[in-house]
Design a protein around this motif. Structure first.
Motif, PDB file in Angstrom:
ATOM      1  N   GLU A  79       0.850  -1.200   0.000  1.00 23.87           N
ATOM      2  CA  GLU A  79       0.000   0.000   0.000  1.00 23.87           C
ATOM      3  C   GLU A  79       0.874   1.234   0.000  1.00 23.87           C
ATOM      4  OE1 GLU A  79      -3.849   1.854   2.476  1.00 23.87           O
ATOM      5  OE2 GLU A  79      -2.625   0.259   3.349  1.00 23.87           O
ATOM      6  N   GLY A  80       0.412   2.286  -0.561  1.00 26.84           N
ATOM      7  CA  GLY A  80       1.157   3.536  -0.619  1.00 26.84           C
ATOM      8  C   GLY A  80       1.758   3.710  -1.995  1.00 26.84           C
ATOM      9  N   GLU A  81       2.916   4.330  -2.044  1.00 27.10           N
ATOM     10  CA  GLU A  81       3.571   4.503  -3.333  1.00 27.10           C
ATOM     11  C   GLU A  81       4.229   3.191  -3.742  1.00 27.10           C
ATOM     12  OE1 GLU A  81       6.298   7.734  -3.116  1.00 27.10           O
ATOM     13  OE2 GLU A  81       4.740   9.266  -2.882  1.00 27.10           O
ATOM     14  N   PHE A  82       4.126   2.848  -5.010  1.00 27.90           N
ATOM     15  CA  PHE A  82       4.760   1.626  -5.519  1.00 27.90           C
ATOM     16  C   PHE A  82       5.107   1.829  -6.982  1.00 27.90           C
ATOM     17  CE2 PHE A  82       0.439   1.216  -6.793  1.00 27.90           C
ATOM     18  CZ  PHE A  82      -0.343   1.321  -5.655  1.00 27.90           C
ATOM     19  N   LYS A  83       6.069   0.992  -7.381  1.00 23.96           N
ATOM     20  CA  LYS A  83       6.570   1.100  -8.743  1.00 23.96           C
ATOM     21  C   LYS A  83       5.690   0.313  -9.698  1.00 23.96           C
ATOM     22  CE  LYS A  83      11.331   1.695  -7.205  1.00 23.96           C
ATOM     23  NZ  LYS A  83      12.735   1.178  -7.246  1.00 23.96           N
ATOM     24  N   GLY A  84       5.642   0.782 -10.931  1.00 21.58           N
ATOM     25  CA  GLY A  84       4.794   0.173 -11.924  1.00 21.58           C
ATOM     26  C   GLY A  84       5.149  -1.278 -12.194  1.00 21.58           C
ATOM     27  N   ARG A  85       6.459  -1.603 -12.172  1.00 22.25           N
ATOM     28  CA  ARG A  85       6.879  -2.967 -12.483  1.00 22.25           C
ATOM     29  C   ARG A  85       6.534  -3.938 -11.371  1.00 22.25           C
ATOM     30  NH1 ARG A  85      11.745  -0.287 -11.304  1.00 22.25           N
ATOM     31  NH2 ARG A  85      12.906  -1.132  -9.495  1.00 22.25           N
ATOM     32  N   GLN A  86       6.226  -3.378 -10.174  1.00 24.93           N
ATOM     33  CA  GLN A  86       5.861  -4.245  -9.061  1.00 24.93           C
ATOM     34  C   GLN A  86       4.371  -4.603  -9.076  1.00 24.93           C
ATOM     35  OE1 GLN A  86       7.044  -1.717  -5.814  1.00 24.93           O
ATOM     36  NE2 GLN A  86       9.127  -2.581  -5.714  1.00 24.93           N
ATOM     37  N   ILE A  87       3.606  -3.968  -9.979  1.00 27.62           N
ATOM     38  CA  ILE A  87       2.153  -4.165  -9.991  1.00 27.62           C
ATOM     39  C   ILE A  87       1.801  -5.262 -10.983  1.00 27.62           C
ATOM     40  CG2 ILE A  87      -0.100  -3.089 -10.344  1.00 27.62           C
ATOM     41  CD1 ILE A  87       1.253  -0.381  -9.857  1.00 27.62           C
ATOM     42  N   GLU A  88       1.348  -6.368 -10.427  1.00 18.50           N
ATOM     43  CA  GLU A  88       0.772  -7.416 -11.268  1.00 18.50           C
ATOM     44  C   GLU A  88      -0.742  -7.181 -11.381  1.00 18.50           C
ATOM     45  OE1 GLU A  88       0.665 -10.801 -13.656  1.00 18.50           O
ATOM     46  OE2 GLU A  88       2.410  -9.674 -12.906  1.00 18.50           O
TER      47      GLU A  88
END
Length: 317
Positions: A207-216
């Protein structure tokens, strides 16, 4: 034989009486008397004849004057009848009697024009009858005006009451509309505790800020606030993920579609059908984007029917 004495002898000096002349004088006096009587009788006859002729002429002149006056009265009555008929009709009264009298007056006028041999006494009586009728109709008109004024006053009062009632009804309708609008607004569902998670390939959530490549996948979770005004019924809950450029993530293959908001067709990213039961239900949406999420600020919007339940911003690095 000689007379006995001188005294017995006729007197030659005594004049003789002329009986023919006396008769003539008597006849003359009689003739003069007869002539005088005839003259006096003639004078008396002439005097009475002149008087009778003068009386006849005066009577004829009087009758002609009466006819002219009566004709003028008939004309005035005819005009007044027309006025009374029009006035009583406007007041809503019965004019049949006046119309009949009007026809009779016109017949009297026509008869008077065609012939001077009119019984003036009869005609005067008829005229008096018409004038009495008009006088009675004046009283009727006054009564009708009084009735109409009363009705007008009552009608005005009724209209005033009607306008007041209409104003009250309008106010009630307006209040009802406002109340319905308030109720409808109060019945709107609201989303609470909105969370956005990034789910990687191993199923780990962040949750919070995350990188695009980490989003499945994107996981969106929220609850529906309790609302005692809202009816228990089926609801379509739609979510919209808006990219930094302002576009809505849309993929028909993953269940995206369109709906109406304020009369305008809009896209939604995902939808669920639920039965709202006012138990603070918890909902979860999973969205898998075919390609990598671009970095930037995203907005999650949650809708039902045609209104916004809530929103949440999140950032992709």
């Amino acid at each position: 034989m000689e007379p006995k004495n001188k005294e017995d002898l006729p007197n030659e000096n005594v004049p003789e009486v002329n009986f023919d002349e006396d008769d003539k004088n008597n006849k003359s006096r009689i003739a003069i008397g007869v002539l005088a009587v005839l003259l006096v009788a003639s004078l008396i006859y002439i005097v009475f004849s002149v008087k009778a002729r003068n009386d006849l002429e005066e009577k004829e002149q009087l009758t002609q004057q009466e006819l002219v006056e009566t004709s003028a009265r008939l004309e005035a009555i005819s005009i007044e009848l027309d006025q009374k008929i029009e006035e009583i009709e406007k007041l809503g009264g019965d004019v049949e009697e006046l119309k009949l009298a009007k026809e009779q007056v016109e017949q009297e006028k026509e008869q008077l024009r065609r012939s001077s041999n009119v019984q003036i006494s009869r005609l005067r009586q008829r005229v008096q009858g018409y004038e009495t009728l008009l006088k009675n109709k004046d009283e009727e008109i006054a009564h009708l005006k009084e009735v109409n004024e009363t009705l007008l006053t009552e009608n005005t009062e009724l209209k005033t009451q009607q306008n007041e009632m209409q104003a009250t009804l309008s106010t009630l309708e307006e209040d009802k509309g406002k109340l319905e609008e308030q109720v409808a607004h109060a019945a709107r569902l609201k989303a609470e505790n909105i969370r956005v998670y990034a789910v990687n390939k191993r199923g780990k959530e962040r949750e919070g800020e995350f990188k695009g490549r980490q989003i499945e996948k994107l996981k969106m979770a929220f609850g529906i606030e309790e609302n005692d005004v809202a009816p228990i019924e089926g609801k379509d809950i739609m979510v919209r993920i808006i990219e930094p450029e302002g576009n809505v993530l849309f993929d028909v293959a993953t269940g995206s579609g369109t709906f109406m908001v304020d009369g305008k067709e809009e896209f939604y990213t995902a939808k669920q059908e639920i039965l709202f039961d006012n138990t603070r239900q918890q909902l979860t949406f999973l969205y898998e984007k075919p390609s990598e999420f671009s970095p930037g600020n995203y907005t999650l919007e949650i809708y039902t029917d045609d209104y916004l339940m809530g929103s949440k911003n999140f950032t992709v690095k």
